[in-house]
Design a protein around this motif. Structure first.
Motif, PDB file in Angstrom:
ATOM      1  N   ALA A 108       1.013  -1.152   0.055  1.00 27.55           N
ATOM      2  CA  ALA A 108      -0.054  -0.096  -0.027  1.00 27.55           C
ATOM      3  C   ALA A 108       0.800   1.151   0.271  1.00 27.55           C
ATOM      4  N   LEU A 109       2.012   1.291   0.864  1.00 24.09           N
ATOM      5  CA  LEU A 109       2.724   2.331   1.014  1.00 24.09           C
ATOM      6  C   LEU A 109       3.664   2.540  -0.463  1.00 24.09           C
ATOM      7  N   GLY A 110       3.849   1.615  -1.175  1.00 21.93           N
ATOM      8  CA  GLY A 110       4.729   1.540  -2.399  1.00 21.93           C
ATOM      9  C   GLY A 110       3.651   2.336  -3.641  1.00 21.93           C
ATOM     10  N   ALA A 111       2.451   1.909  -3.344  1.00 18.27           N
ATOM     11  CA  ALA A 111       1.458   2.604  -4.257  1.00 18.27           C
ATOM     12  C   ALA A 111       1.237   4.070  -4.305  1.00 18.27           C
ATOM     13  N   LEU A 112       1.579   4.871  -3.070  1.00 19.77           N
ATOM     14  CA  LEU A 112       1.326   6.028  -2.834  1.00 19.77           C
ATOM     15  C   LEU A 112       2.622   6.900  -3.449  1.00 19.77           C
ATOM     16  N   PRO A 113       2.101   8.153  -4.005  1.00 16.51           N
ATOM     17  CA  PRO A 113       3.135   9.070  -4.593  1.00 16.51           C
ATOM     18  C   PRO A 113       4.308   9.354  -3.569  1.00 16.51           C
ATOM     19  N   ASP A 114       5.283   9.801  -4.179  1.00 16.57           N
ATOM     20  CA  ASP A 114       6.274  10.468  -3.148  1.00 16.57           C
ATOM     21  C   ASP A 114       6.260  11.959  -2.875  1.00 16.57           C
ATOM     22  N   LYS A 115       5.862  12.239  -1.735  1.00 13.55           N
ATOM     23  CA  LYS A 115       5.506  13.623  -1.415  1.00 13.55           C
ATOM     24  C   LYS A 115       6.814  14.426  -1.479  1.00 13.55           C
ATOM     25  N   LYS A 116       7.992  14.004  -1.117  1.00 16.86           N
ATOM     26  CA  LYS A 116       9.143  14.743  -1.030  1.00 16.86           C
ATOM     27  C   LYS A 116       9.618  15.180  -2.620  1.00 16.86           C
ATOM     28  N   GLN A 117       9.463  14.145  -3.515  1.00 10.76           N
ATOM     29  CA  GLN A 117       9.608  14.234  -4.958  1.00 10.76           C
ATOM     30  C   GLN A 117       8.737  15.299  -5.425  1.00 10.76           C
ATOM     31  N   LYS A 118       7.519  15.160  -5.208  1.00  7.08           N
ATOM     32  CA  LYS A 118       6.719  16.192  -5.685  1.00  7.08           C
ATOM     33  C   LYS A 118       6.983  17.618  -5.216  1.00  7.08           C
ATOM     34  N   ALA A 119       7.275  17.842  -4.026  1.00 10.92           N
ATOM     35  CA  ALA A 119       7.818  19.091  -3.438  1.00 10.92           C
ATOM     36  C   ALA A 119       8.817  19.560  -4.382  1.00 10.92           C
ATOM     37  N   ALA A 120       9.994  18.981  -4.348  1.00  8.60           N
ATOM     38  CA  ALA A 120      11.015  19.344  -5.094  1.00  8.60           C
ATOM     39  C   ALA A 120      10.566  19.687  -6.409  1.00  8.60           C
ATOM     40  N   ILE A 121       9.706  18.876  -7.307  1.00 10.73           N
ATOM     41  CA  ILE A 121       9.392  19.368  -8.519  1.00 10.73           C
ATOM     42  C   ILE A 121       8.632  20.694  -8.702  1.00 10.73           C
TER      43      ILE A 121
END
Length: 75
Positions: free
Chosen positions: A48-61
């Motif tokens: 389930a955790l693997g299916a979630l988006p990466d918040k840190k990567q999204k913030a960096a983008i």
């Protein structure tokens, strides 16, 4: 033999919980919450955790996009 099976199950559940906590930290999610999810759900919690988006990567983008926008406005 029963003690060995019990020990293996405890190692499996704790391993799943610790791995969930580590991945949650890397992705920017709550460590304690995901530790408990991994403890109770085991490998399913990790999936389930693997299916979630990466918040840190999204913030960096988003930050990079904002910088590029600011640079474009300066020109």
């Amino acid at each position: 033999m029963e003690g060995l099976i019990g020990f293996a199950l405890v190692v499996y559940w704790l391993g799943s919980a610790l791995l969930c906590a580590y991945v949650a930290e890397e992705k920017g999610y709550g460590v304690i919450a995901w530790f408990l999810i991994g403890l109770f759900l085991g490998f399913v919690g990790l999936l389930a955790l693997g299916a979630l988006p990466d918040k840190k990567q999204k913030a960096a983008i988003v930050e990079l996009a904002e910088r590029a926008h600011q640079e474009a406005l300066k020109k």
